[in-house]
Design a protein around this motif. Structure first.
Motif, PDB file in Angstrom:
ATOM      1  N   PRO A  26       0.830  -1.208   0.000  1.00 49.28           N
ATOM      2  CA  PRO A  26       0.000   0.000   0.000  1.00 49.28           C
ATOM      3  C   PRO A  26       0.864   1.257   0.000  1.00 49.28           C
ATOM      4  O   PRO A  26       1.784   1.395   0.794  1.00 49.28           O
ATOM      5  N   ILE A  59       0.545   5.454  -0.003  1.00 56.27           N
ATOM      6  CA  ILE A  59      -0.384   6.544   0.297  1.00 56.27           C
ATOM      7  C   ILE A  59       0.293   7.866  -0.014  1.00 56.27           C
ATOM      8  O   ILE A  59       1.346   8.185   0.547  1.00 56.27           O
ATOM      9  N   LEU A 117      -3.896   5.171  -2.747  1.00 59.86           N
ATOM     10  CA  LEU A 117      -4.606   5.914  -1.717  1.00 59.86           C
ATOM     11  C   LEU A 117      -3.980   7.296  -1.609  1.00 59.86           C
ATOM     12  O   LEU A 117      -2.790   7.475  -1.886  1.00 59.86           O
ATOM     13  N   ASN A 128      -8.774  10.371  -0.732  1.00 59.70           N
ATOM     14  CA  ASN A 128      -9.661   9.678   0.207  1.00 59.70           C
ATOM     15  C   ASN A 128     -10.194  10.576   1.298  1.00 59.70           C
ATOM     16  O   ASN A 128     -11.330  10.390   1.770  1.00 59.70           O
ATOM     17  N   LEU A 149      -3.342   5.378   8.526  1.00 61.04           N
ATOM     18  CA  LEU A 149      -3.986   4.569   7.492  1.00 61.04           C
ATOM     19  C   LEU A 149      -3.070   3.416   7.086  1.00 61.04           C
ATOM     20  O   LEU A 149      -3.529   2.273   6.930  1.00 61.04           O
TER      21      LEU A 149
END
Length: 258
Positions: free
Chosen positions: A100, A102, A122, A181, A196
């Motif tokens: 992930p 971000i 994200l 987001n 997150l």
């Protein structure tokens, strides 16, 4: 050094560190970002990445214009090689990163900065962040993939308004259209992005990677091909420790509640 990395437990923060140039993306910076992502990808102890820009004024103001102008002056083949292929390599690497990633956006996210936000799986924005596609004012369309990703994220008409006018949009508008987001106060941006990252990192890395792959690669496929991809991603996790531990934890908890 135009890119620096910092680690907090299993989360690595990559910072574009050209504050005096509003974190503009010259070629060495793009290459350094790619190299950092390669190192992080190879390190199994890293579970998530936060990508941000140094200072308060900009995430990234986009491509470094003197570098870009030099490439364009060299003709179409040089511009294709140095600008388009390098930009595509960066945004595709970010989009398809198996952990992930971000984007933590503060200040200007223009041109390449907006494109990185689009490519990131994200994104969280500070309240003062603004997003723009100003390439048209330089006489060309977005060259790092922004003519393709933005319509897929926010719809053709909204994307064309940004691309054809070059006008900036606010962080609130970016959240409303789905480009980011969430929007938070500037001093909460990095803590929110890292939180997150930690919420995702609670889960098995094999499951996280499978989810990222299924969504990123499947989102534009016809539904039957997307379902086949989903099935492949699911079956790839069946024999993993993540599944064994997850199922055992659930079954033990259920048995204990009886």
């Amino acid at each position: 050094m135009t890119v620096r990395t910092d680690r907090d437990e299993s989360v690595v923060t990559i910072t574009i560190d050209r504050e005096r140039k509003l974190n503009a993306l010259d070629y060495p910076t793009i290459d350094a970002l790619l190299a950092s992502l390669d190192r992080i990808d190879a390190d199994d102890s890293v579970r998530a990445v936060v990508l941000t820009g140094a200072g308060h004024r900009a995430f990234s103001a986009g491509a470094d214009i003197p570098s870009l102008a030099g490439s364009i002056a060299g003709g179409p083949e040089r511009a294709l090689r140095e600008v388009v292929r390098r930009g595509h390599a960066l945004t595709r690497r970010i989009e398809e990163f198996p952990k992930p990633l971000i984007a933590a956006v503060k200040g200007l996210a223009y041109g390449g900065g907006c494109l990185i936000t689009e490519a990131a799986p994200l994104a969280i924005a500070a309240e003062h962040a603004t997003f723009a596609k100003p390439e048209i004012s330089l006489g060309f369309p977005p060259p790092f993939g922004g003519s393709q990703r933005l319509p897929r994220h926010i719809g053709r008409k909204r994307a064309l308004e940004m691309i054809l006018t070059g006008d900036p949009v606010t962080a609130a508008r970016a959240e409303e259209t789905g480009l980011v987001n969430a929007v938070v106060p500037a001093d909460e941006l990095l803590p929110a992005a890292r939180e997150l990252a930690r919420r995702i990192s609670r889960h098995a890395p094999t499951a996280v990677a499978a989810c990222l792959r299924a969504v990123t690669r499947g989102v534009e496929l016809p539904i039957d091909e997307g379902l086949a991809l989903e099935a492949a991603c699911f079956t790839a996790t069946v024999g993993t420790d993540g599944v064994r531990v997850g199922l055992r934890r659930f079954l033990d908890r259920t048995a204990g509640a009886r």
